[in-house]
Scaffold this motif. Structure first.
Motif, PDB file in Angstrom:
ATOM      1  N   LYS A 466      36.605  34.819  14.825  1.00 37.26           N
ATOM      2  CA  LYS A 466      37.513  33.837  15.411  1.00 37.26           C
ATOM      3  C   LYS A 466      37.357  32.455  14.752  1.00 37.26           C
ATOM      4  O   LYS A 466      36.253  31.929  14.620  1.00 37.26           O
ATOM      5  CB  LYS A 466      37.268  33.714  16.911  1.00 37.26           C
ATOM      6  CG  LYS A 466      38.298  32.868  17.641  1.00 37.26           C
ATOM      7  CD  LYS A 466      38.132  32.958  19.137  1.00 37.26           C
ATOM      8  CE  LYS A 466      39.201  32.153  19.858  1.00 37.26           C
ATOM      9  NZ  LYS A 466      40.561  32.655  19.567  1.00 37.26           N
ATOM     10  N   GLY A 467      38.495  31.896  14.331  1.00 36.48           N
ATOM     11  CA  GLY A 467      38.571  30.508  13.910  1.00 36.48           C
ATOM     12  C   GLY A 467      37.852  30.147  12.634  1.00 36.48           C
ATOM     13  O   GLY A 467      37.565  28.965  12.403  1.00 36.48           O
ATOM     14  N   VAL A 468      37.583  31.105  11.756  1.00 34.05           N
ATOM     15  CA  VAL A 468      36.804  30.803  10.552  1.00 34.05           C
ATOM     16  C   VAL A 468      37.672  30.565   9.322  1.00 34.05           C
ATOM     17  O   VAL A 468      37.156  30.294   8.238  1.00 34.05           O
ATOM     18  CB  VAL A 468      35.781  31.931  10.259  1.00 34.05           C
ATOM     19  CG1 VAL A 468      34.840  32.126  11.434  1.00 34.05           C
ATOM     20  CG2 VAL A 468      36.499  33.236   9.915  1.00 34.05           C
ATOM     21  N   GLY A 469      38.978  30.666   9.457  1.00 30.94           N
ATOM     22  CA  GLY A 469      39.860  30.380   8.336  1.00 30.94           C
ATOM     23  C   GLY A 469      39.863  28.894   8.000  1.00 30.94           C
ATOM     24  O   GLY A 469      39.515  28.044   8.831  1.00 30.94           O
ATOM     25  N   THR A 470      40.247  28.568   6.796  1.00 31.79           N
ATOM     26  CA  THR A 470      40.253  27.165   6.375  1.00 31.79           C
ATOM     27  C   THR A 470      41.196  26.325   7.214  1.00 31.79           C
ATOM     28  O   THR A 470      41.003  25.116   7.366  1.00 31.79           O
ATOM     29  CB  THR A 470      40.650  27.060   4.893  1.00 31.79           C
ATOM     30  OG1 THR A 470      41.902  27.726   4.689  1.00 31.79           O
ATOM     31  CG2 THR A 470      39.592  27.704   4.002  1.00 31.79           C
ATOM     32  N   ALA A 471      42.230  26.938   7.777  1.00 29.88           N
ATOM     33  CA  ALA A 471      43.166  26.232   8.653  1.00 29.88           C
ATOM     34  C   ALA A 471      42.893  26.521  10.125  1.00 29.88           C
ATOM     35  O   ALA A 471      43.726  26.227  10.987  1.00 29.88           O
ATOM     36  CB  ALA A 471      44.604  26.612   8.301  1.00 29.88           C
ATOM     37  N   GLY A 472      41.741  27.136  10.411  1.00 26.78           N
ATOM     38  CA  GLY A 472      41.366  27.403  11.795  1.00 26.78           C
ATOM     39  C   GLY A 472      41.842  28.727  12.341  1.00 26.78           C
ATOM     40  O   GLY A 472      41.670  29.002  13.539  1.00 26.78           O
ATOM     41  N   GLY A 473      42.433  29.566  11.497  1.00 27.53           N
ATOM     42  CA  GLY A 473      42.906  30.861  11.960  1.00 27.53           C
ATOM     43  C   GLY A 473      41.795  31.885  12.036  1.00 27.53           C
ATOM     44  O   GLY A 473      40.696  31.694  11.504  1.00 27.53           O
ATOM     45  N   ASP A 474      42.081  33.003  12.696  1.00 25.71           N
ATOM     46  CA  ASP A 474      41.114  34.100  12.793  1.00 25.71           C
ATOM     47  C   ASP A 474      41.100  34.899  11.492  1.00 25.71           C
ATOM     48  O   ASP A 474      42.137  35.020  10.815  1.00 25.71           O
ATOM     49  CB  ASP A 474      41.471  35.034  13.950  1.00 25.71           C
ATOM     50  CG  ASP A 474      41.363  34.355  15.299  1.00 25.71           C
ATOM     51  OD1 ASP A 474      40.803  33.241  15.349  1.00 25.71           O
ATOM     52  OD2 ASP A 474      41.855  34.927  16.294  1.00 25.71           O
ATOM     53  N   LEU A 475      39.944  35.440  11.172  1.00 29.13           N
ATOM     54  CA  LEU A 475      39.782  36.332  10.018  1.00 29.13           C
ATOM     55  C   LEU A 475      39.859  37.763  10.523  1.00 29.13           C
ATOM     56  O   LEU A 475      39.071  38.174  11.381  1.00 29.13           O
ATOM     57  CB  LEU A 475      38.454  36.076   9.320  1.00 29.13           C
ATOM     58  CG  LEU A 475      38.181  36.853   8.034  1.00 29.13           C
ATOM     59  CD1 LEU A 475      39.084  36.330   6.918  1.00 29.13           C
ATOM     60  CD2 LEU A 475      36.715  36.720   7.626  1.00 29.13           C
ATOM     61  N   LEU A 476      40.808  38.539  10.009  1.00 30.62           N
ATOM     62  CA  LEU A 476      41.018  39.918  10.436  1.00 30.62           C
ATOM     63  C   LEU A 476      40.738  40.851   9.271  1.00 30.62           C
ATOM     64  O   LEU A 476      41.255  40.655   8.167  1.00 30.62           O
ATOM     65  CB  LEU A 476      42.456  40.114  10.919  1.00 30.62           C
ATOM     66  CG  LEU A 476      42.938  39.163  12.007  1.00 30.62           C
ATOM     67  CD1 LEU A 476      44.429  39.377  12.282  1.00 30.62           C
ATOM     68  CD2 LEU A 476      42.131  39.351  13.279  1.00 30.62           C
ATOM     69  N   GLY A 477      39.938  41.865   9.503  1.00 35.60           N
ATOM     70  CA  GLY A 477      39.585  42.794   8.439  1.00 35.60           C
ATOM     71  C   GLY A 477      39.666  44.240   8.885  1.00 35.60           C
ATOM     72  O   GLY A 477      39.490  44.558  10.061  1.00 35.60           O
ATOM     73  N   GLN A 478      39.956  45.122   7.925  1.00 32.56           N
ATOM     74  CA  GLN A 478      39.996  46.559   8.161  1.00 32.56           C
ATOM     75  C   GLN A 478      39.406  47.278   6.948  1.00 32.56           C
ATOM     76  O   GLN A 478      39.601  46.837   5.813  1.00 32.56           O
ATOM     77  CB  GLN A 478      41.425  47.060   8.370  1.00 32.56           C
ATOM     78  CG  GLN A 478      42.169  46.453   9.527  1.00 32.56           C
ATOM     79  CD  GLN A 478      43.589  47.005   9.617  1.00 32.56           C
ATOM     80  OE1 GLN A 478      43.822  48.072  10.159  1.00 32.56           O
ATOM     81  NE2 GLN A 478      44.537  46.263   9.061  1.00 32.56           N
ATOM     82  N   THR A 479      38.708  48.363   7.209  1.00 34.48           N
ATOM     83  CA  THR A 479      38.167  49.179   6.112  1.00 34.48           C
ATOM     84  C   THR A 479      38.291  50.644   6.500  1.00 34.48           C
ATOM     85  O   THR A 479      37.959  51.040   7.623  1.00 34.48           O
ATOM     86  CB  THR A 479      36.688  48.867   5.841  1.00 34.48           C
ATOM     87  OG1 THR A 479      36.525  47.478   5.564  1.00 34.48           O
ATOM     88  CG2 THR A 479      36.176  49.665   4.660  1.00 34.48           C
ATOM     89  N   LEU A 480      38.768  51.455   5.570  1.00 37.06           N
ATOM     90  CA  LEU A 480      38.827  52.904   5.735  1.00 37.06           C
ATOM     91  C   LEU A 480      38.083  53.550   4.585  1.00 37.06           C
ATOM     92  O   LEU A 480      38.361  53.264   3.411  1.00 37.06           O
ATOM     93  CB  LEU A 480      40.280  53.394   5.765  1.00 37.06           C
ATOM     94  CG  LEU A 480      40.457  54.923   5.749  1.00 37.06           C
ATOM     95  CD1 LEU A 480      39.909  55.540   7.031  1.00 37.06           C
ATOM     96  CD2 LEU A 480      41.934  55.276   5.572  1.00 37.06           C
TER      97      LEU A 480
END
Length: 488
Positions: A466-480
């Motif tokens: 949560k909130g770690v983007g340079t503009a304060g956005g959330d970082l979302l990740g997926q891996t398969l």
């Protein structure tokens, strides 16, 4: 929900279905045989004697065998025993080959990767040097093409230790069979964490709370995607192998029908190098120190060891000082950093089983880094970094279903969470870097023998920082990840 998310989820369903069809056909063609390569070659035993239902997760007996220093307590443990042939060598190799797709996005942009490759290579050697003298070595060579194109693997000796077992005999203490009260380990080794990450069936999804560092955004598989951070010179995490000394023991408790275990470790700080192996740009965190950090873990089980049968409860904690200054006369030297400032970790863990097929386990931990760690980095009005981490995992290794037998399967689901109470830098939101991570996997053991083990593996992970983007956005990740995990 974006198109990529739908595609990945659809692919997961398709691959799991394909594994089911393949395993149903393969089960009639491959004989049922189970073994761990190195120890199976030494003792001539089946793999499922120590694993459930196959590598890497240990069952109750396998955990006890490990706690006893990789020995049964008999003459056959000796490396010179007549039953051990000259062709035996206590070395195993393990890697995973297959296909991995990953994506991470924040603040309206992202990175996507996908391709065939391999995870890396582990060269493992465990066993006995002499009666009641055990050893462990794990070497991971540096391989530039490892990691499915997401990053090369570093060359390192992950573990290197010698353990002297049953020191209580020198004190005249006699216990029941299975009692190993005083065992001294020296070298570099995995801490006695609530549930071993090295023995987890997940291949590329970490236990988040084992590695969480306040101020450093959590990422998995694809790193370097966020520059929103604040300096923290404390790089300690209970999930990393550490150099030190450990006094550990295990004994049967007749009243509970289980085991009491303990581990007390003193860890050196001469390998501290700041968060994730390096100091943030413009900071001056320590490169080492002469302090000793401490870690401890105690468990009590009931009606078994608590992995296949019975239940288990435990408490664990760590306390230490992280160096914050580099000695100006030798800034690149090890063990010269100073001005250590305190940190602590404390938590509890539980494990329960049902019907010999289900294992539900988890842990909760509270972490605190002193405000002086952040004062040393020039952070104005610094405060303690306080946070809570937890995970819960359900493993199912079915032996019989109404429609058909499934003796070679393992299914797992794990949920990891981080919730921050205070940030070391008060200009950052309280909720900065809160983490939610979910992992699901299926493994089918295609072949197990006294020489080789191979499993078909599918693993999917999704997480939010949560909130770690340079503009304060959330970082979302997926891996398969889908591939073949094998050892020999």
């Amino acid at each position: 929900m974006n198109r990529l998310t739908i595609t990945r989820r659809g692919l997961v369903v398709c691959v799991l279905g394909l594994i089911g069809l393949l395993s149903y056909e393969i089960s009639g063609l491959v004989p049922t045989a189970n073994a761990v390569p190195a120890f199976a070659r030494k003792y001539g035993i089946a793999c499922n004697v120590c694993h459930v239902p196959g590598f890497p997760k240990l069952n109750d007996f396998g955990n006890q065998f490990r706690d006893q220093g990789y020995q049964f307590g008999a003459d056959v443990d000796l490396p010179t025993h007549e039953s051990i042939t000259m062709g035996y060598w206590p070395v195993s190799l393990r890697t995973t080959v297959g296909y991995q797709a990953a994506n991470v996005r924040t603040d309206g942009s992202g990175v996507t990767t996908g391709g065939f490759g391999f995870t890396g290579l582990d060269i493992l050697s465990f066993g006995t040097l002499h009666r009641d003298i055990s050893f462990g070595l794990v070497f991971t060579p540096g391989l530039g093409s490892a990691g499915f194109g997401t990053g090369a693997s570093d060359s390192d000796l992950e573990s290197a230790y010698v353990r002297i077992n049953r020191l209580e005999r020198f004190l005249g203490v006699k216990g029941e069979p299975g009692t190993y009260l005083l065992n001294l380990k020296v070298g570099k080794f995995e801490l006695d964490v609530p549930f071993s990450e090295k023995r987890s069936p997940t291949l590329n999804t970490p236990f988040v709370m084992y590695h969480y560092i306040p101020g450093t955004p959590y990422t998995a598989t694809i790193s370097g995607t966020s520059t929103s951070t604040y300096a923290n010179p404390n790089s300690f995490s209970i999930g990393e192998n550490s150099p030190g000394v450990e006094l550990a023991g295990i004994t049967k408790t007749a009243a509970t029908g289980g085991f009491f275990r303990y581990s007390l470790a003193g860890l050196s700080t001469n390998t501290f190098s700041g968060p994730l192996g390096g100091c943030p740009t413009g900071t001056s965190c320590g490169t080492g120190g002469s302090n000793v950090n401490f870690y401890g873990h105690m468990t009590q089980s009931f009606g078994g060891y608590g992995i296949v049968t019975g239940h288990r409860i435990g408490v664990f904690g760590a306390y230490g000082n992280a160096p914050t200054m580099v000695n100006a006369t030798c800034p690149t030297c090890q063990a010269v950093a100073g001005s250590g400032q305190p940190f602590s970790r404390v938590g509890f863990d539980v494990s329960t089983t049902f019907d010999g097929e289900w294992n539900l386990f988890g842990a909760v931990m509270h972490g605190n880094d002193s405000k002086n760690l952040f004062v040393s980095q020039g952070i104005v009005n610094a405060q303690d970094a306080s946070w809570n981490g937890a995970f819960v995992e359900l493993d199912w290794y079915p032996t019989l279903l109404p429609l058909f037998e499934m003796p070679g399967w393992l299914f797992s689901y794990r949920y990891d969470v981080i919730r921050n109470e205070h940030q070391g830098d008060p200009t950052f939101s309280k909720h900065y870097n809160n983490v939610d991570s979910q992992t699901v996997l299926a493994r089918y053991y295609i072949h197990q023998s006294s020489r080789t083990d191979i499993a078909l593996h599918v693993e999917y992970n999704t997480y939010r920082s949560k909130g770690v983007g340079t503009a304060g956005g959330d970082l979302l990740g997926q891996t398969l990840l889908g591939g073949l995990d094998f050892a020999f």
